[in-house]
Each structure stands twice: as C-alpha cells, then as structure tokens.
Design an enzyme around this catalytic site. Structure first.
Site, mmCIF file in Angstrom:
data_model
loop_
_atom_site.group_PDB
_atom_site.id
_atom_site.type_symbol
_atom_site.label_atom_id
_atom_site.label_comp_id
_atom_site.label_asym_id
_atom_site.label_seq_id
_atom_site.Cartn_x
_atom_site.Cartn_y
_atom_site.Cartn_z
ATOM 1 N N ARG A 1 0.887 -1.521 -0.120
ATOM 2 C CA ARG A 1 0.061 -0.100 -0.002
ATOM 3 C C ARG A 1 0.999 1.519 0.045
ATOM 4 O O ARG A 1 0.532 2.294 -0.887
ATOM 5 C CB ARG A 1 -0.993 -0.530 1.192
ATOM 6 N N TYR B 1 -15.558 15.795 -16.111
ATOM 7 C CA TYR B 1 -16.255 14.042 -15.995
ATOM 8 C C TYR B 1 -16.853 14.209 -14.798
ATOM 9 O O TYR B 1 -16.609 15.103 -13.530
ATOM 10 C CB TYR B 1 -14.221 13.587 -15.822
ATOM 11 N N ASP C 1 -6.302 18.059 -15.566
ATOM 12 C CA ASP C 1 -6.555 16.253 -16.061
ATOM 13 C C ASP C 1 -6.703 16.285 -17.957
ATOM 14 O O ASP C 1 -7.701 16.575 -17.984
ATOM 15 C CB ASP C 1 -8.919 16.559 -15.366
ATOM 16 N N LYS D 1 -8.345 4.565 -19.711
ATOM 17 C CA LYS D 1 -8.586 5.425 -20.791
ATOM 18 C C LYS D 1 -7.364 5.456 -21.881
ATOM 19 O O LYS D 1 -6.907 3.709 -22.095
ATOM 20 C CB LYS D 1 -9.059 6.762 -20.639
HETATM 21 C C1 LIG Z 1 -12.777 8.218 -16.521
HETATM 22 C C2 LIG Z 1 -12.078 9.252 -16.528
HETATM 23 C C3 LIG Z 1 -11.453 9.685 -14.910
HETATM 24 C C4 LIG Z 1 -11.623 9.166 -13.740
HETATM 25 O O1 LIG Z 1 -11.388 7.626 -13.987
HETATM 26 P P1 LIG Z 1 -11.636 6.483 -13.481
HETATM 27 O O2 LIG Z 1 -10.137 5.934 -13.805
HETATM 28 O O3 LIG Z 1 -12.653 6.169 -14.080
HETATM 29 O O4 LIG Z 1 -11.719 6.237 -11.973
HETATM 30 C C5 LIG Z 1 -11.620 11.251 -14.529
HETATM 31 N N1 LIG Z 1 -11.413 11.925 -15.657
HETATM 32 C C6 LIG Z 1 -11.475 12.054 -16.895
HETATM 33 C C7 LIG Z 1 -11.123 12.935 -17.373
HETATM 34 C C8 LIG Z 1 -11.978 10.822 -17.572
HETATM 35 O O5 LIG Z 1 -12.417 10.380 -18.638
#
Ligand SMILES: *Cc1c(COP(=O)(O)O)cnc(C)c1O
Length: 399
Positions: free
Chosen positions: A58, A111, A183, A208
């Site tokens: 962890r 998001y 992000d 993603k």
């Molecule tokens: C999918 C996504 C997230 C969250 O990611 P997870 O891996 O699903 O928790 C955050 N920001 C954006 C822009 C995303 O497309």
C-alpha cells in the site's frame, strides 16, 4: 489426536527467488504485499529515506513505480504516483492538499464523477466549490475567492469537446498562488503536456487511452513541486488509494503501444469527423480539429494540430433514432468509456449527463440524438462504412 507422522510432508515454505545473471526484458509482476528486510537497521534506513526499498504494497511496489516512471517520461516530469483509479487520483489531490475552509473552482464540464466530488463530497468536508467555463478565463477569474486554493480543469471537455484557455487560467492561478490541476485524460501527453503550460498538478485516468485496453482501472498524479508530491505520496498510502500490482503490470504492457494507438486513432477521428459531416442525416459534428469547431483557434494553438481521438455528433429523431443507431452498429461497442483500442459510442443523455434536466442538457448541447465517439484504431474505411449504415438506419432508411 493429531497424527504427526506426515508433518514434514505437508509443510510448505517460501524459498528465495532464483537469482540469475540476466534481467528479464519484460517487467516481472510482483504481487507481494510485504517485503522482507535484513534487520531493523536496514528497515530504519529505508523508512528514513536513505535507502531505496519496499516494505508494504500500500506504501509502494515496483509495478506501480515502473508504470509511474513511464508516464512521468511522457509528461516530462518525475515522481508521479499511480493510484487505484482515475477518481482516486482526483480524490488524492483533494484529500492530500485541501482542508475545511478552502475553496475549489472546477471546470463546468468536468468528468461526471469529478463534478460529483466537487458538488457533493467536498462540501460535506467543509470545502466550498464553484464551477466556471474553462474556455473563458474571465469566468474562472470571477469564480475565484480569497480562500481559493485549487483550480481543476480538463483541457478538452466531456462530451462537448470545448477547449480550455489554459494560458489564461494558468496566469490567473500563478498570480494568486493558487494550484492549477489539469486532468489530461482526454488530451494525453501526446496532445499537450500541462506542465509546459503552467500546471502545478497533472492527473490521468490511466484506465483510458494510456492503458488503452479496458482491462485495468488506474489513475496517475504528478506534482511540479517535489514537496507537494511527497505529501500526495503519504496521503495515498494513508487513504489507501494505491493500485494493485497486476493492474499496473497490464497498464505497462498497454502503455507501450500508446503512441502508435494514439497516432492511428487521432488520424481516424479526423477522417471520421469529416466523413460524418458529409452525411445528410448528421445535424452537427463536434471535433476540435475541424474548421467549424467553436474553439478551433485555441485547439490549433494548444494542441498543435493534434486534435485527438474524441468526437461527437448529433442526429435528429430523439431517443428512438438513438436506439436504432446503436442497434444498427454491432461493430461499434455502445459502452460508457473512452480510449479503448476499438471504437466505443456513448450516449451522454442516458449516462454521464442523466442527472441533469433536459433543459440543462440542452444548454450544454446534449440532446437525445447526441453521441460521443471514442475513435479506435480500426481500418478507417470499415469505420466510415459502419457509421454510414448506422446513421442511415437511425433515420429510418435501411434498418
Ligand atoms: C474516466 C475519467 C476519470 C475517472 O477515471 P477512472 O479510472 O474511471 O476512475 C477522470 N477524468 C476523466 C477525464 C475521465 O475520462
């Protein structure tokens, strides 16, 4: 009572891993939760920071560090932290750096779960939040307060693909000592490296495009300031936001082909956007690389022509036509994700934007006929054909 005669036969012990002169080409998968130290002096030196090593998964493990270093190289930074999900990375920034009484400004088309974090979770902890359009630096400035500590934006918004005025927002944040978190999931470091545009923190959903195969849920966060990174690393271990080794191992394998996938998917998206725009059934196409995009100049300046793999389009006919389109396109997975190696379709009105009223959705341009497309690496001829057939079926001409 116990029959002790066979005790030797049933005792199983761990033995040291075989040492060898060669290293494996592929990173080994290291699932061990704990690491065996030589003695208390050695462990003390390790926790004291003088000696590099692992103690408890962890707090860190080699598969996470190997993956983090690869993403660091893409983002042009060092010391990034891999988390158990993209949302864990967003949460880590908030939990690790903010306290009650602070204020956060977020982009108004973040998001969905990031919006939920700002709308519900942070206020519950005494952290106030506001939203503003990141395409409009003056709107972001108007939302700032004396107690604003952090601004969170995405470079390209979901699902309407508006482009943030990153330079304008970075200048505002820098002048006031406010942290700017970007992000970069949609855009990826092949589109833009936020640290080169004034970001203090860079966040990814590795789930993603970076991992790219929809088989690992992971996030990443890096900080410009090593002291901030150290705070985040401690907070990640304390809140338990750290990742599983197997997910990191899978993502490392996926990441190796990220540049190729991104190149191909972006070229496909540009071609598909133009193809869709030429179909009579399509009401509008949204792609930051097209001349009819509202932020085309910002996109060209920021992304240098790399407009990415995401596009959106709108058809007439409401929900019934949307259903017909999905039924007529079995090769295009209808799945609420993005960045997979294959093309996926999402319908924001019934997924990411379902909590909004139809009027609020209409205000951001999300109708029942609005689809977001995460374009994959398929043959562009086959993709164009699949969309042509699906759109015709939606309009009731062949399906
Ligand atoms: C999918 C996504 C997230 C969250 O990611 P997870 O891996 O699903 O928790 C955050 N920001 C954006 C822009 C995303 O497309």
């Amino acid at each position: 009572m116990t029959d002790r005669r066979n005790e030797a036969d049933v005792t199983v012990r761990r033995l040291p891993w075989p040492a060898g002169a060669n290293r494996p080409l592929v990173s080994p998968l290291q699932p061990s939760v704990v690491y065996v130290a030589a003695d208390p002096d050695a462990l003390d030196a390790q926790y004291g920071g003088g000696v590099r090593g692992y103690a408890y998964a962890r707090e860190g493990h080699p598969n996470a560090d190997a993956l983090a270093a690869m993403i660091d190289a893409l983002e042009g930074t060092a010391g990034g932290i891999v988390t158990g999900a993209g949302m864990a990375a967003v949460g880590l920034v908030m939990l690790g750096l903010l306290e009650a009484g602070d204020h956060v400004v977020g982009g108004d088309q973040l998001y969905g779960r990031s919006l939920a974090m700002l709308g519900q979770e942070l206020p519950r902890l005494g952290i106030a939040t506001s939203l503003a359009s990141p395409s409009d630096a003056a709107a972001v400035e108007a939302a700032l307060r004396p107690e604003t500590r952090l601004v969170l934006v995405e470079v390209v918004s979901n699902p309407t693909l508006r482009v943030a005025d990153l330079a304008g927002i970075a200048a505002l944040a820098r002048a006031r000592g406010i942290l700017l978190a970007v992000d970069n999931t949609f855009t990826t470091p092949r589109g833009l490296r936020p640290f080169e545009h004034g970001a203090d923190l860079v966040i990814h959903s590795v789930t993603k495009l970076l991992a790219g195969h929809s088989d690992a849920t992971l996030g990443y966060v890096a900080a410009r300031d090593p002291a901030v990174a150290a705070r985040l690393r401690t907070a990640a271990a304390t809140w338990g936001l750290t990742p599983a080794p197997f997910d990191c191992w899978l993502a490392e394998r996926g990441l190796l082909s990220f540049p190729l996938r991104h190149e191909r998917a972006s070229a496909n998206a540009a071609a598909l956007a133009d193809h869709l725009a030429g179909l009579p059934e399509i009401l509008r196409v949204v792609y930051p690389g097209r001349a009819d995009h509202p932020d085309r100049e910002l996109a060209a300046r920021l992304l240098g022509g790399r407009a990415g793999n995401m596009l959106a389009f709108e058809i007439a006919g409401g929900r019934a036509a949307a259903n017909r389109l999905v039924h007529a396109a079995p090769a295009l997975a209808f799945a609420p994700t993005l960045g997979d190696i294959s093309t996926t379709l999402s319908h924001p009105a019934t997924s990411s934007h379902r909590a909004m009223t139809p009027a609020a959705r209409a205000a951001v341009g999300v109708s029942e006929g609005f689809f977001r497309v995460s374009v994959g690496v398929e043959d562009i001829g086959a993709l164009a054909q699949a969309f042509t057939a699906a759109v015709a079926a939606a309009a009731g001409q062949g399906g």
